[in-house]
Design an enzyme around this catalytic site. Structure first.
Site, short mmCIF file in Angstrom:
data_model
loop_
_atom_site.label_atom_id
_atom_site.label_comp_id
_atom_site.label_asym_id
_atom_site.label_seq_id
_atom_site.Cartn_x
_atom_site.Cartn_y
_atom_site.Cartn_z
NE ARG A 182 -3.41 1.99 3.18
CZ ARG A 182 -4.53 2.54 2.72
NH1 ARG A 182 -5.11 2.06 1.64
NH2 ARG A 182 -5.07 3.57 3.34
CE1 TYR A 237 2.77 6.15 1.64
CE2 TYR A 237 0.78 7.42 1.99
CZ TYR A 237 1.47 6.24 2.10
OH TYR A 237 0.89 5.16 2.69
#
Length: 301
Positions: A247, A279
């Site tokens: 993921r 991220y």
């Protein structure tokens, strides 16, 4: 009020009013149970209504001896939520953790896999065994759609909308979202469905479940972890990985290829963009290239 009665009411509140998953409820409950175990071991007789900051400070001090700062912060956060509930229900006037600070912790960046590492893991699957096609479809779905492991094992045949290019995913708190699914992932799911799954003796209640074990029942979270761990050992991968690593890799690779954060947030099913922003920290070189290419003040030749 007894601790167990307060905990049962709190669990009901988390399930019904906050719509949390059973995994999240179990996690919050563990924090309260750790506190009650401490009180019992130290023969401290006190209720959720009368416990004070001093008692909680002692508990946190003892807990800190056995856990790292991140786990300690998690326990404090869980207990703060529990006592906020008691204040909300007018059982208490104040939250005894109001003045207790959580330890400062750095933001933990998730582990990711490179595209090459993902290919090596998938290529290491033994396709001569029936479960091989299933396992390839599982890894392709984890990486291709960025699913949580709980979302993967509960995925249904009726959730697949391949003609439209989407799958319907049921996430935390039973919230549903539609996630795009590329042709490659569709292909491997269809191979598993048509060549393997239809030959399984499916148990009652699991007729619509996509990924099944050999007994025709839903796979467990532990089984997905085991599949991935064994593949990592097989290729000699030194990283500690889990289903969640796929993921994280999904989100990171999308960002590296210039996908916008809002789109990634929607596909991952994050309630807050802040969760997705982690991220951004993974690839500083990528961000530097973005500025060089798109900023109006970029240096011109």
């Amino acid at each position: 009020m007894k601790w167990q009665n307060a905990l049962k009411d709190y669990q009901l509140y988390l399930r019904i009013e906050r719509g949390l998953s059973q995994n999240s409820i179990d996690s919050y409950s563990r924090d309260v149970n750790k506190l009650t175990d401490f009180l019992e071991e130290n023969k401290i007789v006190i209720t959720p209504i009368t416990i004070t900051s001093e008692h909680l400070q002692k508990f946190i001090y003892e807990a800190a001896k056995n856990v790292n700062a991140r786990s300690q912060s998690r326990i404090i956060s869980g207990l703060r939520s529990f006592f906020n509930y008691l204040v909300f229900e007018d059982y208490r006037k104040t939250n005894p953790l109001e003045l207790i600070e959580s330890p400062k912790i750095g933001r933990k960046l998730p582990d990711t896999l490179s595209e090459d590492e993902i290919d090596k893991l998938i290529n290491a699957i033994d396709l001569s065994k029936p479960e091989g096609e299933r396992n390839r479809a599982i890894l392709e779905t984890l990486y291709g759609c960025g699913l949580r492991v709980s979302e993967l094992i509960t995925l249904k045949l009726s959730d697949l909308f391949f003609d439209e290019g989407f799958i319907k995913v049921t996430g935390k708190g039973d919230k549903q979202r539609f996630v795009p699914i590329v042709n490659t992932t569709q292909k491997y799911i269809n191979i598993y469905r048509n060549e393997i799954r239809k030959h399984i003796n499916i148990q009652a209640g699991f007729e619509d479940t996509l990924f099944l074990n050999r007994r025709g029942k839903q796979l467990t979270r532990a089984m997905i972890f085991t599949i991935i761990k064994q593949l990592a050992e097989k290729i000699g991968l030194k990283k500690s990985i889990s289903p969640h690593t796929f993921r994280h890799s999904f989100a990171t690779h999308l960002l590296q290829n210039n996908a916008d954060l809002r789109s990634i947030q929607l596909m991952l099913g994050h309630e807050s963009i802040t969760t997705t922003e982690i991220y951004v920290h993974l690839d500083k070189s990528h961000l530097a290239k973005i500025v060089e290419e798109f900023h109006p003040r970029k240096q011109k030749p």
